[in-house]
Enzyme design. Structure first.
Site, PDB file in Angstrom:
ATOM      1  N   HIS A 184       0.851  -1.185   0.000  1.00 17.65           N
ATOM      2  CA  HIS A 184       0.000   0.000   0.000  1.00 17.65           C
ATOM      3  C   HIS A 184       0.894   1.245   0.000  1.00 17.65           C
ATOM      4  CE1 HIS A 184       0.456  -0.905   4.431  1.00 17.65           C
ATOM      5  NE2 HIS A 184       0.996   0.286   4.316  1.00 17.65           N
TER       6      HIS A 184
HETATM    7  C1  T46 Z   1       3.043   0.677   6.853  1.00 20.64           C
HETATM    8  C2  T46 Z   1       3.822  -0.574   7.056  1.00 20.64           C
HETATM    9  C3  T46 Z   1       5.309  -0.331   7.095  1.00 20.64           C
HETATM   10  C4  T46 Z   1      -3.574  -0.992  14.032  1.00 20.64           C
HETATM   11  O1  T46 Z   1      -4.563  -1.326  14.726  1.00 20.64           O
HETATM   12  N1  T46 Z   1      -2.891   0.152  14.311  1.00 20.64           N
HETATM   13  C5  T46 Z   1      -1.820   0.563  13.598  1.00 20.64           C
HETATM   14  O2  T46 Z   1      -1.237   1.622  13.896  1.00 20.64           O
HETATM   15  C6  T46 Z   1      -1.405  -0.262  12.495  1.00 20.64           C
HETATM   16  C7  T46 Z   1      -0.211   0.154  11.650  1.00 20.64           C
HETATM   17  C8  T46 Z   1      -2.094  -1.409  12.231  1.00 20.64           C
HETATM   18  N2  T46 Z   1      -3.155  -1.776  12.983  1.00 20.64           N
HETATM   19  C9  T46 Z   1      -3.834  -3.050  12.717  1.00 20.64           C
HETATM   20  C10 T46 Z   1      -4.547  -3.123  11.373  1.00 20.64           C
HETATM   21  C11 T46 Z   1      -4.446  -4.575  10.998  1.00 20.64           C
HETATM   22  O3  T46 Z   1      -5.506  -5.288  11.607  1.00 20.64           O
HETATM   23  O4  T46 Z   1      -2.839  -4.090  12.679  1.00 20.64           O
HETATM   24  C12 T46 Z   1      -3.138  -5.038  11.658  1.00 20.64           C
HETATM   25  C13 T46 Z   1      -1.985  -5.178  10.668  1.00 20.64           C
HETATM   26  O5  T46 Z   1      -1.828  -3.937   9.962  1.00 20.64           O
HETATM   27  P1  T46 Z   1      -1.367  -3.885   8.437  1.00 20.64           P
HETATM   28  O6  T46 Z   1      -1.913  -5.062   7.715  1.00 20.64           O
HETATM   29  O7  T46 Z   1      -1.700  -2.532   7.896  1.00 20.64           O
HETATM   30  O8  T46 Z   1       0.210  -4.047   8.594  1.00 20.64           O
HETATM   31  P2  T46 Z   1       1.320  -3.954   7.472  1.00 20.64           P
HETATM   32  O9  T46 Z   1       2.523  -4.576   8.032  1.00 20.64           O
HETATM   33  O10 T46 Z   1       0.840  -4.458   6.148  1.00 20.64           O
HETATM   34  O11 T46 Z   1       1.569  -2.369   7.262  1.00 20.64           O
HETATM   35  C14 T46 Z   1       2.044  -1.592   8.339  1.00 20.64           C
HETATM   36  C15 T46 Z   1       1.298  -0.252   8.400  1.00 20.64           C
HETATM   37  O12 T46 Z   1      -0.114  -0.475   8.370  1.00 20.64           O
HETATM   38  C16 T46 Z   1       1.619   0.671   7.279  1.00 20.64           C
HETATM   39  O13 T46 Z   1       1.193   1.973   7.568  1.00 20.64           O
HETATM   40  O14 T46 Z   1       3.498   1.617   6.241  1.00 20.64           O
HETATM   41  O15 T46 Z   1       3.433  -1.319   8.207  1.00 20.64           O
END
Ligand code: T46
Length: 138
Positions: free
Chosen positions: A55
């Site tokens: 993303h």
């Molecule tokens: C990015 C990369 C480097 C939360 O509840 N709070 C938060 O601050 C974040 C970041 C995530 N979440 C929850 C949302 C999902 O249920 O944690 C779960 C995993 O998040 P996500 O799938 O978005 O994680 P990544 O590793 O794909 O991405 C993250 C960040 O979302 C993003 O901003 O730049 O790390």
């Protein structure tokens, strides 16, 4: 110290303190981290074959630091892209502006620390690559 990788992405090198008995890296808002830190999270226990991220963000500044283990990050600003190996606790990546990111090849022990200048906002995410490219062209 920052070294450009592609537009919107730089390498950030933080000063390590210590000696053969142990090391320490300090993170200071608006000093070696040049923004107000509103959120800190860390990513761990990621299965090696999984690709995370996929993303971009509309408006976010972020520093990613592999405080333990190794992973790779693909950064893409819509014009150029680069895959960077993160394998040193005091060497991270600073992302600002419209940049597509994918994190992959996590070692079992990898802990990726993320510092962000915004609170969590699902509305800030661009999750489709074609929408990201359209945004870049605007
Ligand atoms: C990015 C990369 C480097 C939360 O509840 N709070 C938060 O601050 C974040 C970041 C995530 N979440 C929850 C949302 C999902 O249920 O944690 C779960 C995993 O998040 P996500 O799938 O978005 O994680 P990544 O590793 O794909 O991405 C993250 C960040 O979302 C993003 O901003 O730049 O790390």
């Amino acid at each position: 110290m920052k070294k450009p990788i592609i537009a919107g992405v730089s390498e950030i090198l933080l000063e390590p303190h210590g000696d053969e008995q142990g090391m320490l890296v300090a993170l200071e808002e608006r000093k070696n981290i040049d923004f107000e830190i509103k959120r800190i999270y860390y990513i761990y226990n990621t299965v090696g074959c999984v690709t995370r991220g996929r993303h971009a963000h509309k408006d976010m500044k972020q520093v990613l630091l592999p405080v333990k283990g190794t992973c790779q990050i693909l950064v893409d600003n819509g014009k150029e892209s680069k895959k960077v190996v993160l394998d040193t606790p005091n060497r991270g990546i600073y992302i600002t502006g419209l940049v597509w990111r994918e994190m992959m090849n996590f070692s079992k022990d990898c802990v990726l620390l993320c510092l962000v200048n915004t609170y969590y906002d699902t509305g800030d995410y661009i999750r489709k690559y074609d929408e990201f490219l359209a945004e870049v062209k605007k």
